[in-house]
Design a protein around this motif. Structure first.
Motif, PDB file in Angstrom:
ATOM      1  N   MET A  55      44.372  51.652  32.618  1.00 55.29           N
ATOM      2  CA  MET A  55      44.687  50.331  33.172  1.00 55.29           C
ATOM      3  C   MET A  55      43.670  49.962  34.248  1.00 55.29           C
ATOM      4  O   MET A  55      43.415  50.731  35.173  1.00 55.29           O
ATOM      5  CB  MET A  55      46.104  50.315  33.762  1.00 55.29           C
ATOM      6  N   SER A  56      43.100  48.793  34.090  1.00 48.39           N
ATOM      7  CA  SER A  56      42.103  48.333  35.049  1.00 48.39           C
ATOM      8  C   SER A  56      42.778  47.868  36.330  1.00 48.39           C
ATOM      9  O   SER A  56      43.999  47.649  36.378  1.00 48.39           O
ATOM     10  CB  SER A  56      41.302  47.178  34.440  1.00 48.39           C
ATOM     11  N   ALA A  57      41.971  47.684  37.361  1.00 42.96           N
ATOM     12  CA  ALA A  57      42.505  47.175  38.624  1.00 42.96           C
ATOM     13  C   ALA A  57      43.100  45.781  38.440  1.00 42.96           C
ATOM     14  O   ALA A  57      44.119  45.439  39.038  1.00 42.96           O
ATOM     15  CB  ALA A  57      41.394  47.149  39.678  1.00 42.96           C
ATOM     16  N   ALA A  58      42.458  44.984  37.571  1.00 44.51           N
ATOM     17  CA  ALA A  58      42.970  43.630  37.299  1.00 44.51           C
ATOM     18  C   ALA A  58      44.339  43.694  36.635  1.00 44.51           C
ATOM     19  O   ALA A  58      45.233  42.896  36.950  1.00 44.51           O
ATOM     20  CB  ALA A  58      41.986  42.866  36.418  1.00 44.51           C
ATOM     21  N   GLU A  59      44.508  44.635  35.702  1.00 46.70           N
ATOM     22  CA  GLU A  59      45.819  44.786  35.061  1.00 46.70           C
ATOM     23  C   GLU A  59      46.875  45.184  36.080  1.00 46.70           C
ATOM     24  O   GLU A  59      48.001  44.654  36.069  1.00 46.70           O
ATOM     25  CB  GLU A  59      45.753  45.852  33.965  1.00 46.70           C
ATOM     26  N   TRP A  60      46.545  46.115  36.955  1.00 50.71           N
ATOM     27  CA  TRP A  60      47.509  46.554  37.963  1.00 50.71           C
ATOM     28  C   TRP A  60      47.897  45.407  38.886  1.00 50.71           C
ATOM     29  O   TRP A  60      49.071  45.246  39.243  1.00 50.71           O
ATOM     30  CB  TRP A  60      46.937  47.713  38.785  1.00 50.71           C
ATOM     31  N   ARG A  61      46.913  44.603  39.286  1.00 49.27           N
ATOM     32  CA  ARG A  61      47.215  43.484  40.172  1.00 49.27           C
ATOM     33  C   ARG A  61      48.087  42.440  39.466  1.00 49.27           C
ATOM     34  O   ARG A  61      49.016  41.879  40.059  1.00 49.27           O
ATOM     35  CB  ARG A  61      45.915  42.847  40.682  1.00 49.27           C
ATOM     36  N   THR A  62      47.790  42.202  38.193  1.00 49.68           N
ATOM     37  CA  THR A  62      48.608  41.271  37.411  1.00 49.68           C
ATOM     38  C   THR A  62      50.034  41.789  37.289  1.00 49.68           C
ATOM     39  O   THR A  62      51.003  41.047  37.457  1.00 49.68           O
ATOM     40  CB  THR A  62      48.006  41.073  36.008  1.00 49.68           C
TER      41      THR A  62
END
Length: 491
Positions: free
Chosen positions: A282-289
């Motif tokens: 999971m990318s950082a963008a996915e985690w933030r989303t």
């Protein structure tokens, strides 16, 4: 998503589709004359007793717009925009009054929900969730169909558009069919694609943000009664029957269209694992989303305690997705992800409904229908059940649920006043039936049109399941009205 899925997703025109296209074209040619005839005929008729002049004009406007919604002679969004000048120039209301629907809380909830979904898709979080569920459920054909059903349930909380959810899952479904060697029409293909579109619809009835008619219902109820149905309240009343009907729909599809292929589990499992592995960690963008969506959902679920407005919470979460150093999408992404047509249809429809309510036209029309059906003196439960059955089978004449909701809910709320029933008690189940059960024909909702466009389904496949499911839904929701909803104090 796999390239195979994208290639397979291209629609194939069938003879039945060509016939339907010809019918649509014919309706569009006659739609404007019919709309004008309907509006003029009502306008020139004597004003009925008990109806104001403004209400009479509003009925004429409703007749013309209703005909345009049904025939789609001009784009639905343009029809909704037409409401503003038509209402203002005819003296029914002011320009400000005609524009009220476009500035409603529900309209902005729709915008916010679409932007949240855009972030889910762009970061590929929605795709990851799909593969995680499919890999967990197993790859036997029946398990695959159950997996699609479960993905629909999860995505209904995350993606506010049934069309968007179909677009996310259709490539994967077509890739699975190709791996099984089901390249043409087969009962497995029919089973899987009907599961995709029908369980997508049914679960939407139980979650406020899952489909547009739900917030439209909330808006009309708030205008009529002053009570704003919260996210948690809708979930409490709507999710249990929607979940039950979703699994009942899956089970019926398995019965009507039993799987006719041999499981090739190693190939399917391997493909799912490969696609999931291809997404990486999971990318950082996915985690933030995921963090933003979880926060928004938590605040929605705790509205009873926090008193935060649903739309305010949604828009606050959306802003976080654009913050420098934290955000995951750009305005260009959001602009592409928001269905402005849906927003305009909902806004115009809410304005028209508001006009019908304020001029007394909705109450007069509802009173005529109410007494015409012989419901005078009927119990609250009987009225709720009759209205649900009527609404259910009116799906046959509507393409799309948003226009249906905006056309019918003002009349239903008028019936609530005539029958002296709480507006929430009558409008809430009707709104759930409108949004969750457009299953009778393939043209009733865009997701069904999309899956029919693959060339794997016949027109007759939809009513084989839809007729039974729609009847069962009325019975289940009637039972809820007689027991569960009454225990909760709905009426």
């Amino acid at each position: 998503m796999s390239s195979l899925g994208h290639q397979a997703a291209l629609p194939v025109r069938t003879d039945k589709q060509s016939s339907q296209h010809g019918l649509d074209a014919a309706l569009k040619r006659i739609g404007v004359p019919i709309a004008l005839l309907a509006a003029v005929a009502i306008w020139l008729a004597p004003t009925p007793d008990g109806l104001s002049v403004a209400g009479h004009k509003a009925l004429a406007l409703f007749g013309g717009i209703f005909a345009l919604y049904l025939t789609e002679a001009i784009p639905l969004a343009v029809t909704s925009l037409l409401i503003v000048p038509a209402a203002a120039l005819s003296g029914i209301t002011s320009v400000r009054g005609a524009l009220e629907g476009f500035s409603s809380s529900s309209a902005y909830l729709i915008v916010g929900a679409f932007i949240l979904a855009t972030a889910m898709v762009k970061t590929r979080l929605a795709e990851r969730i799909t593969y995680l569920i499919l890999s967990a459920i197993g790859s036997a054909p029946r398990r695959i169909t159950l997996g699609v059903c479960l993905v629909n349930i999860v995505l209904a909380f995350l993606v506010p558009s049934s069309t968007a959810r179909t677009a996310i899952l259709l490539p994967e479904c077509l890739s699975i069919l190709a791996l099984y060697g089901a390249t043409g029409r087969s009962t497995f293909a029919v089973n899987l694609l009907l599961t995709l579109t029908m369980t997508n619809a049914t679960i939407g009835a139980g979650i406020l943000t899952a489909t547009v008619p739900n917030p439209v219902t909330v808006e009309f109820v708030a205008k009529a009664s002053g009570h704003t149905i919260s996210y948690a309240e809708w979930l409490l009343y709507g999710f249990p029957p929607a979940l039950l009907m979703t699994f009942a729909t899956w089970a019926l599809i398995q019965k009507v269209f039993p799987v006719d292929v041999d499981p090739a589990q190693a190939d399917i499992d391997g493909t799912i694992r490969t696609n999931l592995a291809g997404l990486g960690r999971m990318s950082a963008a996915e985690w933030r989303t995921f963090l933003v969506f979880s926060l928004v959902t938590l605040l929605w679920a705790t509205q009873t305690f926090t008193q935060f407005d649903t739309t305010v919470v949604c828009l606050a979460g959306v802003v976080l997705l654009f913050l420098p150093g934290f955000g995951v999408i750009t305005w260009e992404d959001a602009n592409k992800g928001v269905s402005w047509q849906v927003l305009l249809v909902a806004g115009g429809g809410i304005s028209l409904g508001d006009i019908l309510l304020k001029t007394g036209a909705a109450a007069w029309l509802a009173n005529a229908i109410f007494h015409g059906l012989g419901l005078g003196g009927a119990s609250t439960l009987v009225v709720i059940v009759v209205v649900m059955f009527i609404v259910q089978y009116l799906h046959v004449v509507f393409v799309g649920t948003t226009a249906m909701a905006t056309a019918l809910l003002p009349i239903i709320l008028g019936m609530a006043g005539t029958a002296q029933i709480d507006a929430v008690a009558l409008a809430l189940p009707a709104g759930m039936i409108i949004g969750g059960y457009p299953l009778l024909m393939f043209y009733n909702t865009l997701p069904s049109i999309i899956v029919h466009g693959t060339g794997r389904l016949r027109v007759s496949d939809f009513p084989k399941v839809g007729i039974v499911i729609c009847a069962l839904a009325c019975l289940v929701y009637a039972l809820c009205a007689a027991t569960y909803w009454r225990w909760l104090g709905l009426y």
